[in-house]
Scaffold this motif. Structure first.
Motif, PDB file in Angstrom:
ATOM      1  N   ARG A 121      52.406  -7.101  23.167  1.00  0.00           N
ATOM      2  CA  ARG A 121      51.104  -7.438  23.100  1.00  0.00           C
ATOM      3  C   ARG A 121      50.721  -8.559  24.014  1.00  0.00           C
ATOM      4  NH1 ARG A 121      50.773  -7.384  16.380  1.00  0.00           N
ATOM      5  NH2 ARG A 121      51.118  -5.294  16.155  1.00  0.00           N
ATOM      6  N   GLN A 122      51.668  -9.347  24.383  1.00  0.00           N
ATOM      7  CA  GLN A 122      51.255 -10.480  25.486  1.00  0.00           C
ATOM      8  C   GLN A 122      50.998  -9.700  26.842  1.00  0.00           C
ATOM      9  OE1 GLN A 122      54.755 -12.961  25.009  1.00  0.00           O
ATOM     10  NE2 GLN A 122      53.744 -14.415  23.851  1.00  0.00           N
ATOM     11  N   LYS A 123      51.645  -8.780  27.271  1.00  0.00           N
ATOM     12  CA  LYS A 123      51.638  -7.965  28.477  1.00  0.00           C
ATOM     13  C   LYS A 123      50.468  -7.185  28.471  1.00  0.00           C
ATOM     14  CE  LYS A 123      56.509  -7.435  29.785  1.00  0.00           C
ATOM     15  NZ  LYS A 123      56.505  -8.220  31.175  1.00  0.00           N
ATOM     16  N   ARG A 124      50.001  -6.752  27.325  1.00  0.00           N
ATOM     17  CA  ARG A 124      48.729  -5.760  27.406  1.00  0.00           C
ATOM     18  C   ARG A 124      47.425  -6.615  26.783  1.00  0.00           C
ATOM     19  NH1 ARG A 124      51.935  -2.947  29.501  1.00  0.00           N
ATOM     20  NH2 ARG A 124      52.723  -0.890  29.014  1.00  0.00           N
ATOM     21  N   ASN A 125      47.534  -7.927  27.084  1.00  0.00           N
ATOM     22  CA  ASN A 125      46.703  -8.876  26.541  1.00  0.00           C
ATOM     23  C   ASN A 125      46.083  -8.276  25.151  1.00  0.00           C
ATOM     24  OD1 ASN A 125      44.854 -11.080  26.985  1.00  0.00           O
ATOM     25  ND2 ASN A 125      43.235  -9.706  28.227  1.00  0.00           N
ATOM     26  N   LEU A 126      46.686  -8.411  24.273  1.00  0.00           N
ATOM     27  CA  LEU A 126      46.020  -7.936  23.011  1.00  0.00           C
ATOM     28  C   LEU A 126      46.493  -9.389  22.081  1.00  0.00           C
ATOM     29  CD1 LEU A 126      48.139  -4.408  22.649  1.00  0.00           C
ATOM     30  CD2 LEU A 126      45.709  -4.784  23.181  1.00  0.00           C
ATOM     31  N   ASN A 306      41.409  -5.166  15.600  1.00  0.00           N
ATOM     32  CA  ASN A 306      41.941  -3.998  16.179  1.00  0.00           C
ATOM     33  C   ASN A 306      43.537  -4.274  15.671  1.00  0.00           C
ATOM     34  OD1 ASN A 306      40.046  -2.702  17.237  1.00  0.00           O
ATOM     35  ND2 ASN A 306      40.634  -2.984  19.347  1.00  0.00           N
ATOM     36  N   ILE A 307      43.945  -5.328  15.893  1.00  0.00           N
ATOM     37  CA  ILE A 307      45.224  -5.760  15.593  1.00  0.00           C
ATOM     38  C   ILE A 307      45.750  -5.746  14.152  1.00  0.00           C
ATOM     39  CG2 ILE A 307      47.277  -7.226  15.754  1.00  0.00           C
ATOM     40  CD1 ILE A 307      47.285  -5.525  17.932  1.00  0.00           C
TER      41      ILE A 307
END
Length: 513
Positions: A121-126, A306-307
């Motif tokens: 999630r950090q990598k996908r900016n979520l 969303n999350i």
């Protein structure tokens, strides 16, 4: 360093006069409590810690629950394990579990629920979601969802929707029976039921998981399974994947991307529908309640919405779904208990056959059976904390900031805590059984807490319980369950959480209506 201890609960108040006035309390000092470095555990090697034990096959990742039982038997109630550069203290004694929870405070800190998912999630900016955040950020999210997800009255609003899916499950079961009334893929059907039920709660529409969209459902189930299997494997690997895209990490990213993108498409479709109804002035007060409520919260961003929705939608696949499988197994394995539960359900089910919140409150034996199944077949091996202050566990000084795993499940089949521990006895959890022969050892309040404890309790607990109660009620109302092979014994496999190790062949015998 000085601490005062009341029973097994330890506090680090300054000054002995405070404790002297309280009976049954004593002081533990650095002289009597052993240093953190004295905590026993397997031999740790430089750089790799204890990961070599998993790499060499001495310990099995897929049997991690048995590894924990071995650690407890060999080293005692407090054990230190090092995975790479991460040190974990395993705590097994429920009194020590109570001590940890007693210092939780307003915002207990936990390690990531799934570190691999947190990194994704950090990598996908979520948004990281509830399970992967701490402090004010966690508190903001928790406060936003508390009313909708954790109050019984609010959750019971979704009961008719969950019951509709439970009845759709019956239709799927009926269609799937072979000539001997046996289903060979019950785990897959239940996974689809879980997704359909979660989709009904989150989006208030059928996703077709049990009929027209089974292929999509199968792909999502596989992706979710890959996420948890690979997440479990990477948990016990050297953290090379954080710096180099290893094959397992690439496969993990593919699974996360597919599941997240598909689930997000459901969110987007529902949000678009809500916006259209709002613009037309046609959105009803009780329509799209879950998402409409989240969207109305000014303290939640669209990423948060969303999350949070994704978590409720997806979590059942890895928790409620295997829980239902374990419950059906226990019922089929114990026909006398199954019959008692069936009769209790029929006695308390309203004449109009509706499952209401009041009816569920009266299903005391069914609720006890679900709890007993959690005892015999727990879903998780631990809950975790980062202790916020220096404390003493098992007579060892645990410094603030230490990662502590609470593993009291190792006692779930212990005669020290349970009368006839290997037997499936739902009655042991009935209030009137307290103090009787069935429950002579007494129930420690911090022993069996499958959804966690306190403010970091599982936010989806009430939805999960409601799903289990409705589905089991409808299944037992229509079928008597029987194992095709009476000698079959359920085993579990560790895949971040505990799931059935082998398929179960279950016979569904139609009841006379």
């Amino acid at each position: 360093m000085s601490y005062f201890r009341c029973g097994r609960v330890t506090f680090n108040f300054p000054g002995k006069n405070f404790a002297a006035a309280i009976p049954h309390c004593r002081w533990v000092t650095s002289k009597s409590a052993q240093d953190f470095t004295c905590i026993p555990g397997p031999v740790s090697l430089p750089f790799v810690g204890n990961t070599y034990l998993y790499k060499l096959g001495i310990y099995s990742v897929f049997q991690y629950h048995k590894v924990l039982q071995t650690l407890h038997a060999k080293y005692g109630p407090v054990v230190r394990e090092k995975i790479g550069n991460r040190t974990i203290v395993h705590v097994f004694d429920p009194d020590d579990v109570k001590t940890v929870h007693s210092i939780d405070g307003k915002m207990p800190e936990v390690p990531p629920l799934q570190e691999t998912t947190q990194i994704y999630r950090q990598k996908r900016n979520l948004s990281l979601g509830l399970g992967n955040t701490n402090g004010e950020e966690w508190y903001r999210l928790r406060k936003a969802v508390q009313q909708m997800m954790m109050r019984p009255k609010e959750v019971s609003h979704y009961l008719p929707l969950q019951d509709k899916v439970a009845q759709d499950l019956l239709k799927k079961i009926e269609k799937s029976l072979d000539s001997n009334n046996v289903i060979s893929n019950i785990e897959n059907i239940i996974a689809k039921w879980s997704m359909e039920s979660s989709g009904m709660v989150c989006f208030e529409k059928s996703l077709g998981c049990l009929d027209k969209n089974e292929t999509t459902a199968d792909r999502m189930i596989k992706a979710n399974r890959d996420i948890f299997i690979l997440g479990g494997i990477l948990k016990f690997a050297l953290p090379i994947f954080k710096y180099i895209a290893t094959p397992k990490w690439k496969k993990f990213l593919e699974a996360e991307d597919f599941f997240y993108q598909k689930a997000t498409s459901y969110v987007d479709e529902t949000v678009d529908e809500i916006n259209k109804l709002v613009e037309a002035g046609q959105l009803k007060e009780d329509q799209y309640s879950f998402l409409a409520y989240l969207l109305s919260r000014k303290d939640l961003s669209r990423k948060d919405v969303n999350i949070i929705t994704l978590s409720l939608f997806a979590d059942g696949l890895s928790t409620t779904s295997p829980s239902l499988v374990f419950n059906l197994y226990c019922l089929a394995k114990n026909p006398d208990a199954q019959d008692r539960i069936y009769k209790d359900i029929m006695k308390n089910l309203p004449e109009d056959n509706r499952i209401t919140a009041e009816a569920i409150n009266n299903f005391q034996l069914l609720k006890s059976a679900v709890k007993e199944t959690f005892r015999l077949y727990p879903i998780g091996t631990e809950t975790s904390r980062i202790v916020g202050k220096d404390t003493i566990l098992g007579n060892y000084v645990i410094p603030a900031g230490t990662h502590v795993d609470l593993n009291q499940f190792v006692h779930f089949r212990s005669s020290k805590y349970f009368h006839n521990p290997e037997e499936f006895l739902p009655e042991r959890w009935l209030r009137e059984a307290q103090g009787t022969a069935i429950n002579s050892a007494g129930m420690h309040p911090y022993l069996l807490i499958p959804f966690g404890h306190g403010t970091r309790m599982c936010a989806g607990r009430r939805f999960a319980e409601q799903d289990l109660y409705t589905s089991i009620t409808r299944i037992l109302q229509n079928y008597q369950l029987e194992l095709v092979d009476p000698s079959y014994n359920m085993e579990q496999s560790y895949q971040t959480l505990l799931v059935p190790k082998h398929p179960m062949l279950l016979r569904f015998i139609r009841r006379k209506q």
